[in-house]
Motif scaffolding. Structure first.
Motif, short mmCIF file in Angstrom:
data_model
loop_
_atom_site.label_atom_id
_atom_site.label_comp_id
_atom_site.label_asym_id
_atom_site.label_seq_id
_atom_site.Cartn_x
_atom_site.Cartn_y
_atom_site.Cartn_z
N PRO A 1 -0.96 3.78 5.60
CA PRO A 1 0.21 4.61 5.35
C PRO A 1 -0.06 5.81 4.42
CG PRO A 1 0.28 2.69 3.93
CD PRO A 1 -0.93 2.53 4.83
N CYS A 2 -1.26 5.96 3.91
CA CYS A 2 -1.50 6.98 2.89
C CYS A 2 -2.62 7.93 3.34
CB CYS A 2 -1.88 6.31 1.56
SG CYS A 2 -2.33 7.46 0.25
N ARG B 1 -3.61 8.55 -11.91
CA ARG B 1 -3.96 7.40 -11.07
C ARG B 1 -2.92 6.29 -11.29
NH1 ARG B 1 -9.28 4.73 -14.14
NH2 ARG B 1 -8.15 4.11 -16.02
N ILE B 2 -2.79 5.41 -10.28
CA ILE B 2 -1.87 4.28 -10.40
C ILE B 2 -2.56 3.03 -9.86
CG2 ILE B 2 -0.77 4.89 -8.20
CD1 ILE B 2 1.81 3.56 -9.27
N GLY B 3 -2.44 1.95 -10.64
CA GLY B 3 -2.91 0.64 -10.18
C GLY B 3 -1.70 -0.23 -9.91
N TRP C 1 -11.03 5.46 -7.13
CA TRP C 1 -11.11 4.66 -8.36
C TRP C 1 -11.34 3.20 -7.99
CZ3 TRP C 1 -5.92 2.84 -10.59
CH2 TRP C 1 -6.12 1.98 -11.67
N GLU D 1 0.84 -1.21 0.00
CA GLU D 1 0.00 0.00 0.00
C GLU D 1 0.87 1.26 0.00
OE1 GLU D 1 -0.34 -2.61 1.99
OE2 GLU D 1 -2.46 -3.24 2.07
N ARG E 1 2.13 9.52 -5.65
CA ARG E 1 2.25 10.87 -5.11
C ARG E 1 3.53 11.57 -5.58
NH1 ARG E 1 1.25 10.59 1.06
NH2 ARG E 1 0.28 12.64 0.85
N GLU F 1 -4.35 10.08 1.62
CA GLU F 1 -5.43 10.32 0.66
C GLU F 1 -6.27 9.05 0.50
OE1 GLU F 1 -4.21 12.47 -3.02
OE2 GLU F 1 -2.22 12.09 -2.21
N PRO F 2 -7.53 9.18 0.06
CA PRO F 2 -8.34 7.98 -0.17
C PRO F 2 -7.79 7.13 -1.32
CG PRO F 2 -9.65 10.01 -0.46
CD PRO F 2 -8.25 10.43 -0.20
N TYR F 3 -7.89 5.81 -1.22
CA TYR F 3 -7.49 4.89 -2.29
C TYR F 3 -8.18 3.55 -2.02
CZ TYR F 3 -4.20 2.89 1.10
OH TYR F 3 -3.65 2.30 2.20
N MET F 4 -7.97 2.58 -2.90
CA MET F 4 -8.67 1.30 -2.75
C MET F 4 -7.68 0.14 -2.70
SD MET F 4 -11.46 -0.62 -5.10
CE MET F 4 -10.44 -2.07 -5.48
N VAL F 5 -7.99 -0.88 -1.86
CA VAL F 5 -7.17 -2.08 -1.75
C VAL F 5 -8.01 -3.29 -2.15
CG1 VAL F 5 -5.82 -3.53 -0.18
CG2 VAL F 5 -5.89 -1.05 0.16
N VAL G 1 -3.58 -2.37 -5.30
CA VAL G 1 -3.78 -1.05 -4.70
C VAL G 1 -4.12 -0.06 -5.81
CG1 VAL G 1 -2.77 0.74 -3.23
CG2 VAL G 1 -2.13 -1.66 -2.90
N PHE G 2 -5.18 0.76 -5.60
CA PHE G 2 -5.66 1.69 -6.61
C PHE G 2 -5.72 3.09 -6.02
CE2 PHE G 2 -7.39 -2.50 -7.35
CZ PHE G 2 -7.12 -2.71 -8.69
N TYR G 3 -4.91 4.01 -6.57
CA TYR G 3 -4.82 5.38 -6.06
C TYR G 3 -5.07 6.37 -7.20
CZ TYR G 3 -2.34 9.72 -4.83
OH TYR G 3 -2.00 11.03 -4.64
N GLN G 4 -5.80 7.48 -6.93
CA GLN G 4 -5.83 8.55 -7.93
C GLN G 4 -5.83 9.91 -7.26
OE1 GLN G 4 -9.12 8.36 -10.68
NE2 GLN G 4 -10.65 8.42 -9.10
N HIS G 5 -5.43 10.95 -8.04
CA HIS G 5 -5.27 12.30 -7.51
C HIS G 5 -5.76 13.31 -8.54
CE1 HIS G 5 -3.29 15.47 -5.07
NE2 HIS G 5 -3.26 16.08 -6.26
N THR H 1 1.04 3.92 -3.41
CA THR H 1 0.58 5.29 -3.26
C THR H 1 1.77 6.26 -3.25
OG1 THR H 1 0.54 5.09 -0.84
CG2 THR H 1 -1.49 4.60 -2.00
#
Ligand SMILES: [Ca+2]
Ligand SMILES: [Ca+2]
Ligand SMILES: [Ca+2]
Ligand SMILES: [Ca+2]
Ligand SMILES: [Ca+2]
Ligand SMILES: [Ca+2]
Ligand SMILES: [Ca+2]
Ligand SMILES: [Ca+2]
Ligand SMILES: [Ca+2]
Ligand SMILES: [Ca+2]
Ligand SMILES: [Ca+2]
Ligand SMILES: [Ca+2]
Ligand SMILES: [Ca+2]
Ligand SMILES: [Ca+2]
Ligand SMILES: [Ca+2]
Ligand SMILES: [Ca+2]
Lengths: 153, 153, 153, 153, 153, 153, 153, 153, 153, 153
Positions: free
Chosen positions: J33-34, H113-115, J140, H93, H101, J36-40, H128-132, H97
């Motif tokens: 650890p992050c 975004r990153i997958g 996302w 995680e 970032r 901002e919101p994200y998905m696992v 893990v899926f993050y976007q900004h 992220t």
């Protein structure tokens, strides 16, 4: 509509619990209905046993191929036999070859093979391939065709 | 445009009901149009019969390969023959080898094989592989290539 | 940049209509550019002919493999030859083996085979596999790898 | 960490332009690091040349397999050699067998084969399969496994 | 280990024959074990009925999705209900929507949909998509993801 | 077993030749058997027409989706209608939208769409997507899911 | 059989060489044959250009989607336009958006998008997604569905 | 042929070793060549880092999507940045992220975004899926389409 | 439940760091539990080493097949051995054959082979295939079935 | 290299046996650890429980998605929690929603969903889809993408 070939089956159509261990499982068999040589394939994508060192569950996809002589294996008995490994502990190589050898002893086929395709541990799966006897001349034996492990992406 | 090779066909282009049983089905045949050896494949993903013990329907995907001698099977007759198993009860091994042996008797091919890929029961599918005779030297026989059962995921 | 090996081609780069029948089609050929044995594959996923009994169109995916001796087939001529079956009526077995035998006569290869993978009729596809001659020692001949018919689901 | 086996390479790690033609390309080679026989596969999905009759670009997916004797091909040199066909015109059969024969001459392998899987023209792709020499006893040579052309749908 | 939620089931674990028609089939249900909204999917790749005009068998792959209110369908009863169409004749559109509407009546879900993916006839498959009611806010409903029919090649 | 909903069909179960052109084809229809809105999908992987400029045959894989109002299309009539394009010449965009618009006129659906997935010409396939009307609220419309063209490799 | 809509085409059915650069390429267009809004997809798996920094060839799989207003692009002209990038150097992002913007200028569509799926360099592929304008209400726009890069295994 | 947009790149076309840690890696950027909004995708199937608890290597398949404002990331710099995690330890995680970032900070995109699709440990993969940020109106953002983990069989 | 066959294992179930180089790695082994010949497959999709010329990381998907004589390899030791290549530099051909030869020396199998499927560099992947010894008569050795590299699209 | 975020973990890197029931399992958690919101996403293809009516084992492929608030689930604890269902009996609908609700209680995520893809019984698989809470704006959430059950063929 059912022929009397099937009169002796004690497990098919019954509501059976799982045998407690491979030794307790009964591998019922049915008279081979075909006088010519041919091949039978059984696929079990729901196999699970226990790692003898860590106590964690292991999982495998099993494929059994055989040429019957006098008997064919009854499929529900086969399913219960596999289910009896649920709390049995041994390495991948020992479980796979053990199932193959037990089937050889009980069904007395002309030829038999088993492919054990185990789920990865530590990122590395182990597959085990065992066969016994010699297929009769002219029998057709297709590839098992299980796709290889790929990781991700 | 039609050659007179096809004049005797009673079922193709007609609106036929299903034969009541495999014994009632008529396996019409057509003169083999090619003087050299070759192979014909018929695929039947719509096969269904009855389990002789429980009375429940069974389903299979069937593939037949053969090398014609004097005759080829007419495909609509083949379809009606397979449809006649709709209310017929027997085990997977008996149905598959029985279809193969009936075709051998009616079409008198040089060589024939049948793969029966049955839908799973109790989580375990059975596949049955039968062949008869010997393919003529130099005939090309590709793999049937049916993908193996995978379970879920 | 073009070598004079190609000067005699009357169809490539021209705007040709379809020949009216297989007999009218001209199978132009080019001098084989390679002195060692090798194999050529032609794939035709756009083949169509007519059913000789019902007058309905039939469709097939065709794959031709051959080892050239003195000639290779020119690919546009090959395409026009296949197009000439558009209004020609015959059974699957006769069309497939007929195309194979015509190519053998015109191109005089060391070895040739054709796989005809026909679309289903009545739920049942027919595949036809024909070969002629013997591949030269040491030539590499990969599988045609056409996936089998699956029905739905 | 680099061994001196690689000291003579002039192209790897450099910023090289494309050679103007296959004749100008230099096929650098490296000493074979393994004393036992084995097989190497190179896959080039980015090959393009020119049709000698129409001047239009052609595209192919190439796969080369070989068993090294004294040398292995350096992969960047191989890439530049293939890039040199960018403005070179010849038929599919001539390009594919020509690449194979040039590699045989430069790398002097025990055995080599090349599969050329060309993009369709007029709806029909051509594949070309060439091999040279004889693989050493006991070497393992897997299928190239390129999926066949399917058309649409 | 079984909770008393399941005491009333008459068919699960029994050896039942097929009901003679959809009207005779009993769609047993179980108390919904979850107080929050969610979705259940049932897949039936073994469905067969009869064409009302030609008397020929039809085959389909069915997928049912629903959000339970007070009840969930018991899966063996569902299987026997589908089996009761074995000798029932109607068009694809009528069978598919009929199954959907019967389930709505018996299970009284908040929302239900059924996809009927039929095997091709005359080369053309028909798919039928029906839904009823409105899914509760915030329920997750994935695509059914059945691959489309491709023909051959 | 057949209901009288089907009494007026002149083509189903008959041995019909192909109509000579789209204008001559008759698009028979059947009363919609379901009082609620739903969607029907027809897949035609065997479509062929003629290029209006070069006279060469074109091939396409067609998928039609619609929500019936009073009528559903009879599938054999639909097949014969498509077959009538066999010798009809027009561009991909005109054929695809023309079929969609003719169906709208004859079947009077609430909503209809057609996807035309054409085989490549010059290495480039054209796909055409047309829709008409607005699907009734709450109808379920799955993706057509035809895999994209990939070229080779 | 050809309508006069196509009389002005100078490239289709001719034997044209490649234009020397994108600026020299002529993007011929044809009158839009359909009065209602719809979408057209063009797939080009044979695109190649030059890296502006290293001079090495780059390769991409391109997919263009658009809704025509008064014109549709003629597919052979489109192919020659893409071929004109063969010796043109620019980054992936610049080539892809440049092709999209040139098509917008020449064809004046209501809406257009282009997906550029580039072959990996240094193990990492870049994909570029550009769109322009707004699709008319009610037009159907399917996903491009190009599978993502996976590496090996 | 190279435009001066690329004059400042220090790493592309050079033979660079790996940076020792993410902090040492330099994320070079190039002026965005397109004045309209669009999206860029980078796929990295070769990512590896270290587990902070066990010291064992972890592996992931990463996909980054972003809409450039003033800059695009230079792909070789991106590759070297990812390579700098080779001996860096943190949880899945945190790594995923953290990469997202850092890119946001250096490239200042409108949206990113990153997958992170990680290889399984103990049989269970973590994604893990993050976007900004927020993608500009009208930009086209396709699904990342990475196939889910399946286990074996 | 664990047999004493496993008492000597020092690494399984422990929290081990990576060995610093292949020479430091210890390849622990377990007594072969099966008296008949059979085959074991190990798949490692997470292999990485260093390019000896550029210092950049390389990635590979490895598959090892062997027939045990007295020993089987312990899978965690195998994983740590592969992990020891993380900072080791050599060419693809040297790494792959080196791993195969080290396993032959430590496990003393009757027969062993290794397939190394490397990620592409410069658009071109290299695969390496090595085997040693001769499989015992009657052992079953399935294909490794790793799909070939395809590029994009 | 490990941060003190991980100091409290009692199970990771240890050799733990399986908990005897879901109630005994401890779901350890780690600080998110992050900021901002994200998905696992967690995928478990090795889930097994017991049918409460027949005592037979059931198998499922589970996928859990969640957006962390203060905590993330530790993956080894998650694996042991799932393993605790090995001898627990309940229906598919109850197991799947029960796992989802327990995770909600222990990890207190902003949002969570679980897909349970169960192996077929009687030819019919059941899939269960549950979600809780509302994902934060701008997170996302990709599709779970598990392929549907197909039967055979
Ligand atoms: Ca392992
Ligand atoms: Ca991978
Ligand atoms: Ca037929
Ligand atoms: Ca069974
Ligand atoms: Ca099926
Ligand atoms: Ca061609
Ligand atoms: Ca097709
Ligand atoms: Ca139909
Ligand atoms: Ca059909
Ligand atoms: Ca073409
Ligand atoms: Ca790159
Ligand atoms: Ca894990
Ligand atoms: Ca599985
Ligand atoms: Ca390389
Ligand atoms: Ca490609
Ligand atoms: Ca069930």
């Amino acid at each position: 509509m059912a022929s009397d070939r099937y009169n002796d089956l004690d497990q098919l159509g019954q509501n059976n619990g799982l045998p407690q261990s491979p030794d307790e499982a009964v591998l019922e068999r049915v008279k081979n209905p075909c006088p010519e040589p041919y091949m039978v394939r059984l696929v079990a994508p729901e196999f699970t046993s226990i790692c003898p060192v860590t106590g964690q569950p292991d999982f495998a996809h099993l494929v059994v191929d055989y040429c019957p002589k006098d008997w064919i294996v009854e499929s529900k008995a086969f399913k219960l036999f596999l289910g009896s490994f649920r709390n049995h502990g041994d390495f991948h190589e020992a479980c796979t070859t053990g199932i193959g050898r037990r089937l050889v002893k009980e069904i007395e086929p002309t030829w038999l093979r088993i492919g054990g395709y185990w789920y990865p541990r530590g990122g590395i799966p182990i597959d085990v391939f065992y066969q016994h006897g010699k297929a009769p001349e002219g029998v057709w034996i297709p590839d098992q065709g299980v796709p290889p492990y790929r990781g991700r992406g």
